[in-house]
Design an enzyme around this catalytic site. Structure first.
Site, PDB file in Angstrom:
ATOM      1  N   ASP A  93     -17.492 -51.333 -45.077  1.00  0.00           N
ATOM      2  CA  ASP A  93     -16.635 -52.510 -45.194  1.00  0.00           C
ATOM      3  C   ASP A  93     -17.383 -53.596 -45.960  1.00  0.00           C
ATOM      4  O   ASP A  93     -18.558 -53.834 -45.682  1.00  0.00           O
ATOM      5  CB  ASP A  93     -16.306 -53.037 -43.783  1.00  0.00           C
ATOM      6  CG  ASP A  93     -14.948 -53.714 -43.719  1.00  0.00           C
ATOM      7  OD1 ASP A  93     -14.526 -54.269 -44.741  1.00  0.00           O
ATOM      8  OD2 ASP A  93     -14.312 -53.685 -42.647  1.00  0.00           O
TER       9      ASP A  93
ATOM     10  N   HIS B  27     -14.817 -58.525 -53.360  1.00  0.00           N
ATOM     11  CA  HIS B  27     -14.658 -58.618 -51.902  1.00  0.00           C
ATOM     12  C   HIS B  27     -14.979 -57.326 -51.161  1.00  0.00           C
ATOM     13  O   HIS B  27     -14.929 -57.291 -49.938  1.00  0.00           O
ATOM     14  CB  HIS B  27     -13.214 -59.045 -51.566  1.00  0.00           C
ATOM     15  CG  HIS B  27     -12.941 -60.472 -51.915  1.00  0.00           C
ATOM     16  ND1 HIS B  27     -12.986 -61.494 -51.004  1.00  0.00           N
ATOM     17  CD2 HIS B  27     -12.644 -61.055 -53.101  1.00  0.00           C
ATOM     18  CE1 HIS B  27     -12.719 -62.641 -51.594  1.00  0.00           C
ATOM     19  NE2 HIS B  27     -12.508 -62.398 -52.870  1.00  0.00           N
TER      20      HIS B  27
HETATM   21  C1  G6P Z   1      -8.914 -55.931 -48.856  1.00  0.00           C
HETATM   22  C2  G6P Z   1      -9.129 -56.275 -50.324  1.00  0.00           C
HETATM   23  C3  G6P Z   1      -8.163 -57.345 -50.786  1.00  0.00           C
HETATM   24  C4  G6P Z   1      -6.747 -56.933 -50.436  1.00  0.00           C
HETATM   25  C5  G6P Z   1      -6.623 -56.670 -48.940  1.00  0.00           C
HETATM   26  C6  G6P Z   1      -5.223 -56.191 -48.523  1.00  0.00           C
HETATM   27  O1  G6P Z   1      -9.336 -56.970 -48.046  1.00  0.00           O
HETATM   28  O2  G6P Z   1     -10.466 -56.682 -50.544  1.00  0.00           O
HETATM   29  O3  G6P Z   1      -8.260 -57.533 -52.182  1.00  0.00           O
HETATM   30  O4  G6P Z   1      -5.808 -57.911 -50.837  1.00  0.00           O
HETATM   31  O5  G6P Z   1      -7.548 -55.654 -48.597  1.00  0.00           O
HETATM   32  O6  G6P Z   1      -4.846 -55.070 -49.262  1.00  0.00           O
HETATM   33  P1  G6P Z   1      -3.557 -55.020 -50.197  1.00  0.00           P
HETATM   34  O7  G6P Z   1      -3.679 -53.736 -50.932  1.00  0.00           O
HETATM   35  O8  G6P Z   1      -2.414 -55.053 -49.236  1.00  0.00           O
HETATM   36  O9  G6P Z   1      -3.571 -56.226 -51.084  1.00  0.00           O
END
Ligand code: G6P
Length: 473
Positions: free
Chosen positions: A372, A165
């Site tokens: 991003d 992602h």
């Molecule tokens: C990004 C990453 C995700 C992640 C999200 C929130 O979008 O690609 O994998 O879950 O951030 O971050 P966190 O560390 O809170 O899961």
């Protein structure tokens, strides 16, 4: 439909602990929304971390487990040490900055690799334990790059997909990782590896050639006698849901209130997780430049920046917060009056209705990350504009830039360029705003999250399974 076994670091639900009760609420994020329908239809499971449950009583924990099981979510609890070394450590101190081209933020020594490997083993073990023949396994994101390879060892016949992602950086950058070979081999355990953009696919292929000597033939690469496919699948959002929310009376009332404060006020909006990849300081400086250049805008221009707290235990995030706090204070000190404040800064998360009201009320939406993977805020903004108005200023370093050509694209490192774009957006004639927004909305609506999920899964499930494949020469 084959049963779907989803594996991601975070579950698509959040555990909410109140004083005497606890509940499990489905998250609003893109992954949760997009995958909820196939997850339900396939009768499969979703494996991941439910967040910090250490303060729950035993009874509350049982309650949480029941609710998770009703949603067919299988929790994988991370210990305090795993949170600090696997999640905050290797995932977010090493891989996150590196994939976003920020080598100077990567620690000099990667002490947390073994914790990353072990946590990936735990995810793979749990997925293998729940696997049933015929299931499709879909692993998500950089926290779990070793899981496809580990699963392939445990389940040689399984159909495994992986989606990255975040950006996959140029091979020059990826090559600096001491563990580059292990990580690449981990990904190659999948049958299909997906990225948001064609450029990330190119970077990945270049890196495979450089470190494993593997040549990618258009979209396929041979690894250990197996054919692995790679492809670009740009993620979308639940456009219909945003559009209908944007037409709700409560949202329209809120938009009126937003605009009713001062006659002729223009509204700039930014909404991000508070992350150093999001480019908030330079964005603030660009707003400051606009106010410097055009004194007539002082008192008439308001910038609402929502910064959602994120990864607060990682020092770089705490430092970044200080930088943003300071800049906001400086600009407000310089250009605020007793009647007006140029920057309204909200350090918290908002609910969907509040977010959509900001999208719907914005004259200009500023999405200017320095890097991003995709950026779904840009897409949500357009979906929330059935009035076909509002201007999107978008960083050329967001994955979304490849698709959203009708945004005003900017170099997020160039403060003057961003200030020019903000001025251009504020002066843009209505007919041009409408034309651009119409075309942006058409893309966002046709390539929505449901399209994304089905294009990935159709591709994965259309591949011959390992069992059916003839042996390779
Ligand atoms: C990004 C990453 C995700 C992640 C999200 C929130 O979008 O690609 O994998 O879950 O951030 O971050 P966190 O560390 O809170 O899961």
């Amino acid at each position: 439909m084959a049963r779907l076994l989803l594996v991601s670091n975070r579950l698509p639900v959040t555990v909410k602990a109140e004083k005497d009760s606890v509940s499990v609420v489905r998250s609003a994020g893109g992954l949760a929304t997009g995958l909820s329908r196939p997850h339900e239809r396939s009768g499969g499971l979703w494996i991941g971390w439910p967040g910090d449950v250490s303060r729950l009583t035993d009874a509350q924990r049982t309650q949480v487990e029941q609710q998770l099981s009703d949603l067919r979510c299988v929790p994988l609890y991370l210990s305090a040490s795993e949170v600090s070394r696997f999640y905050e450590g290797y995932s977010n101190r090493v891989l996150w900055p590196l994939c976003h081209y920020m080598l100077d933020r990567v620690p000099r020594q990667d002490r947390d690799w073994d914790a990353y490997r072990k946590a990936n083993e735990r995810f793979a073990d749990l997925a293998a334990k729940h696997y049933q023949p015929g299931d499709t396994i879909w692993v998500h994101d950089y926290q779990l790059m070793l899981v496809p390879g580990m699963l392939r060892k445990r389940l040689p016949q399984a159909r495994i997909g992986y989606f990255h992602h975040i950006p996959f950086p140029s091979s020059e950058i990826f090559s600096t990782l001491p563990r580059r070979v292990e990580l690449l081999e981990g990904l190659l355990g999948a049958d299909l590896i997906g990225f948001h953009a064609v450029s990330y696919v190119r970077h990945f292929s270049g890196t495979l050639l450089r470190h494993l000597g593997l040549d990618t033939d258009i979209d396929r690469v041979l690894f250990q006698g197996r054919e692995v496919r790679v492809g670009a699948f740009p993620m979308g959002i639940d456009a219909a849901a945003f559009e209908s929310l944007a037409q709700e009376p409560a949202v329209l009332d809120e938009v009126k209130t937003l605009h009713g404060r001062a006659q002729g006020e223009r509204l700039l909006v930014g909404i991000d997780r508070l992350d150093y990849t999001k480019g908030i300081p330079r964005r603030l400086l660009a707003v400051q430049r606009v106010l410097e250049r055009d004194p007539s805008l002082r008192g008439r221009l308001r910038f609402i920046q929502v910064a959602v707290p994120s990864r607060t235990q990682v020092q770089a995030y705490a430092e970044y917060r200080e930088t943003v706090d300071e800049l906001v204070g400086r600009i407000n000190g310089l250009y605020g009056t007793v009647h007006s404040t140029p920057v309204h800064y909200l350090y918290r998360s908002l609910n969907e209705k509040q977010l959509v009201s900001l999208y719907r009320g914005a004259d200009v939406m500023l999405v200017t990350p320095v890097r991003d993977g995709m950026n779904l805020v840009a897409k949500e903004f357009c979906a929330a504009r059935p009035d076909e108005d509002g201007v999107l200023v978008l960083s050329e370093f967001a994955g979304a830039a490849a698709e959203m050509r009708d945004a005003l694209q900017v170099n997020p490192y160039d403060v003057e360029d961003m200030a020019d774009a903000i001025e251009q957006a504020l002066k843009m004639p209505q007919a041009e705003r409408q034309e651009r927004m119409r075309s942006l909305r058409a893309g966002v609506k046709s390539r929505d999250v449901h399209w994304w999920v089905s294009s990935f899964l159709d591709r994965l499930q259309g591949l011959p399974s390992q069992a059916e494949k003839p042996p390779l020469p």
